[in-house]
Design a protein around this motif. Structure first.
Motif, PDB file in Angstrom:
ATOM      1  N   ARG A  36      -7.048  12.044  11.108  1.00 19.05           N
ATOM      2  CA  ARG A  36      -7.266  12.856  12.314  1.00 19.05           C
ATOM      3  C   ARG A  36      -6.013  13.629  12.676  1.00 19.05           C
ATOM      4  N   HIS A  37      -4.868  12.972  12.570  1.00 16.36           N
ATOM      5  CA  HIS A  37      -3.606  13.618  12.936  1.00 16.36           C
ATOM      6  C   HIS A  37      -3.302  14.814  12.043  1.00 16.36           C
ATOM      7  N   HIS A  38      -3.676  14.703  10.766  1.00 22.41           N
ATOM      8  CA  HIS A  38      -3.403  15.793   9.819  1.00 22.41           C
ATOM      9  C   HIS A  38      -4.602  16.731   9.642  1.00 22.41           C
ATOM     10  N   GLY A  39      -5.681  16.493  10.391  1.00 23.07           N
ATOM     11  CA  GLY A  39      -6.848  17.352  10.297  1.00 23.07           C
ATOM     12  C   GLY A  39      -7.580  17.226   8.982  1.00 23.07           C
ATOM     13  N   VAL A  40      -7.574  16.022   8.408  1.00 20.37           N
ATOM     14  CA  VAL A  40      -8.236  15.769   7.126  1.00 20.37           C
ATOM     15  C   VAL A  40      -9.474  14.927   7.383  1.00 20.37           C
ATOM     16  N   ALA A  41     -10.594  15.287   6.752  1.00 19.76           N
ATOM     17  CA  ALA A  41     -11.860  14.598   7.022  1.00 19.76           C
ATOM     18  C   ALA A  41     -12.086  13.382   6.141  1.00 19.76           C
ATOM     19  N   ALA A  42     -11.522  13.365   4.941  1.00 18.41           N
ATOM     20  CA  ALA A  42     -11.825  12.299   3.989  1.00 18.41           C
ATOM     21  C   ALA A  42     -10.570  11.542   3.587  1.00 18.41           C
ATOM     22  N   ASN A  43     -10.800  10.435   2.872  1.00 14.41           N
ATOM     23  CA  ASN A  43      -9.685   9.606   2.397  1.00 14.41           C
ATOM     24  C   ASN A  43      -9.027  10.179   1.154  1.00 14.41           C
ATOM     25  N   ARG A  44      -9.563  11.269   0.642  1.00 14.41           N
ATOM     26  CA  ARG A  44      -9.051  11.833  -0.605  1.00 14.41           C
ATOM     27  C   ARG A  44      -8.314  13.145  -0.325  1.00 14.41           C
ATOM     28  N   LEU A  53       0.820  -1.215   0.000  1.00 10.66           N
ATOM     29  CA  LEU A  53       0.000   0.000   0.000  1.00 10.66           C
ATOM     30  C   LEU A  53       0.854   1.265   0.000  1.00 10.66           C
ATOM     31  N   ALA A  54       2.139   1.125  -0.296  1.00 12.25           N
ATOM     32  CA  ALA A  54       3.070   2.247  -0.474  1.00 12.25           C
ATOM     33  C   ALA A  54       3.563   2.841   0.833  1.00 12.25           C
ATOM     34  N   TYR A  55       3.394   2.124   1.954  1.00 12.30           N
ATOM     35  CA  TYR A  55       3.956   2.590   3.213  1.00 12.30           C
ATOM     36  C   TYR A  55       5.400   2.108   3.356  1.00 12.30           C
ATOM     37  N   THR A  56       6.196   2.895   4.058  1.00 16.91           N
ATOM     38  CA  THR A  56       7.534   2.465   4.456  1.00 16.91           C
ATOM     39  C   THR A  56       7.433   1.898   5.865  1.00 16.91           C
ATOM     40  N   VAL A  57       7.915   0.684   6.069  1.00 18.20           N
ATOM     41  CA  VAL A  57       7.736   0.003   7.352  1.00 18.20           C
ATOM     42  C   VAL A  57       9.086  -0.355   7.963  1.00 18.20           C
ATOM     43  N   LEU A 113      -6.947  -3.109   9.503  1.00 18.58           N
ATOM     44  CA  LEU A 113      -5.763  -2.395   9.983  1.00 18.58           C
ATOM     45  C   LEU A 113      -5.436  -1.221   9.071  1.00 18.58           C
ATOM     46  N   ALA A 114      -5.470  -1.451   7.757  1.00 14.52           N
ATOM     47  CA  ALA A 114      -5.175  -0.374   6.802  1.00 14.52           C
ATOM     48  C   ALA A 114      -6.173   0.777   6.952  1.00 14.52           C
ATOM     49  N   ALA A 115      -7.449   0.432   7.176  1.00 16.30           N
ATOM     50  CA  ALA A 115      -8.473   1.468   7.352  1.00 16.30           C
ATOM     51  C   ALA A 115      -8.237   2.254   8.639  1.00 16.30           C
ATOM     52  N   ARG A 116      -7.827   1.558   9.702  1.00 18.12           N
ATOM     53  CA  ARG A 116      -7.536   2.252  10.962  1.00 18.12           C
ATOM     54  C   ARG A 116      -6.344   3.198  10.791  1.00 18.12           C
ATOM     55  N   LEU A 165      -6.438   7.692  -0.775  1.00 16.50           N
ATOM     56  CA  LEU A 165      -5.591   6.947   0.141  1.00 16.50           C
ATOM     57  C   LEU A 165      -6.076   5.514   0.327  1.00 16.50           C
ATOM     58  N   GLY A 166      -7.364   5.270   0.103  1.00 16.87           N
ATOM     59  CA  GLY A 166      -7.897   3.936   0.257  1.00 16.87           C
ATOM     60  C   GLY A 166      -7.469   2.995  -0.848  1.00 16.87           C
ATOM     61  N   SER A 167      -7.520   3.470  -2.094  1.00 15.40           N
ATOM     62  CA  SER A 167      -7.164   2.630  -3.244  1.00 15.40           C
ATOM     63  C   SER A 167      -5.732   2.855  -3.708  1.00 15.40           C
ATOM     64  N   ALA A 168      -5.047   3.851  -3.106  1.00 20.58           N
ATOM     65  CA  ALA A 168      -3.676   4.209  -3.485  1.00 20.58           C
ATOM     66  C   ALA A 168      -3.604   4.598  -4.966  1.00 20.58           C
TER      67      ALA A 168
END
Length: 221
Positions: free
Chosen positions: A118-126, A23-27, A108-111, A136-139
């Motif tokens: 919330r941390h960035h003050g954004v209301a939607a996944n877009r 999903l393009a995250y660095t882990v 987990l990805a949805a959480r 952000l949901g479908s990358a």
């Protein structure tokens, strides 16, 4: 986004790492509580996934210590401790969310997306900046209405810039989000990645602020 994964179960840790990297995250994967305290104190992670039943230091102790040290990084607790008392203890210790094992990786990805919003003050996944749109949901990313094919690291770089559009983002912040604790990354890696992203979005999509970092204008060309 650079995610710090703290999980001592080798099979579960490997499964989570694979899923999030797709999903393009660095882990960065740590396996004990003592390493987790050091990783949290480092401050380079954007979000932490924290197991509670850890060797060397219990996860709740790790969380309380991090919050005592004023570490504000969002933390999602992952644990088999499913009692109401355990959930209350985790949230009161400073967790931003609490996920009971076993869980589905999609949840987990949805959480992660929810806590990050919330941390960035954004209301939607877009995320939308000018003619650039990121789901952000479908990358998926579109530019001027057309789908844009990005590598995993190009996506991570673009997300970091879009979340902070109109603000200077220090190069250290970008490197941490994209590469995590990977010390093998060369000094010119970010510049090469930025050049690749600009070829796809246009040279003016991201401005270089010499001596500081980069900035994506709120209304890029």
């Amino acid at each position: 986004m650079h995610i710090l994964l703290v999980e001592d179960d080798p099979q579960l840790g490997a499964a989570i790492q694979r899923a999030l990297e797709r999903l393009a995250y660095t882990v960065t994967w740590l396996r004990d509580g003592q390493s987790a305290i050091a990783g949290l104190a480092d401050g380079s992670a954007d979000l932490v996934l924290l197991d509670l039943g850890l060797p060397r230091r219990d996860g709740l102790e790790v969380l309380r210590e991090a919050r005592r040290q004023k570490v504000a990084t969002p933390v999602i607790v992952m644990t088999a401790r499913d009692s109401v008392e355990a959930r209350v203890s985790g949230l009161d210790a400073g967790a931003d969310d609490y996920l009971v094992k076993p869980f589905h990786l999609d949840e987990l990805a949805a959480r992660i997306r929810s806590v990050s919003r919330r941390h960035h003050g954004v209301a939607a996944n877009r995320l939308e900046v000018g003619t650039i749109s990121m789901d952000l949901g479908s990358a998926e990313v579109s530019y001027r209405g057309e789908r844009l094919d990005l590598t995993r690291r190009e996506f991570a770089l673009l997300q970091a810039l879009m979340e902070r559009a109109g603000h200077i983002v220090r190069r250290e912040t970008l490197e941490n989000s994209i590469y995590g604790f990977d010390n093998a990354v060369g000094r010119g890696a970010l510049e090469v990645l930025m050049h690749s992203l600009r070829r796809k979005l246009g040279a003016d999509a991201v401005q270089t602020v010499r001596g500081f970092g980069y900035m994506m204008p709120r209304e890029p060309a």
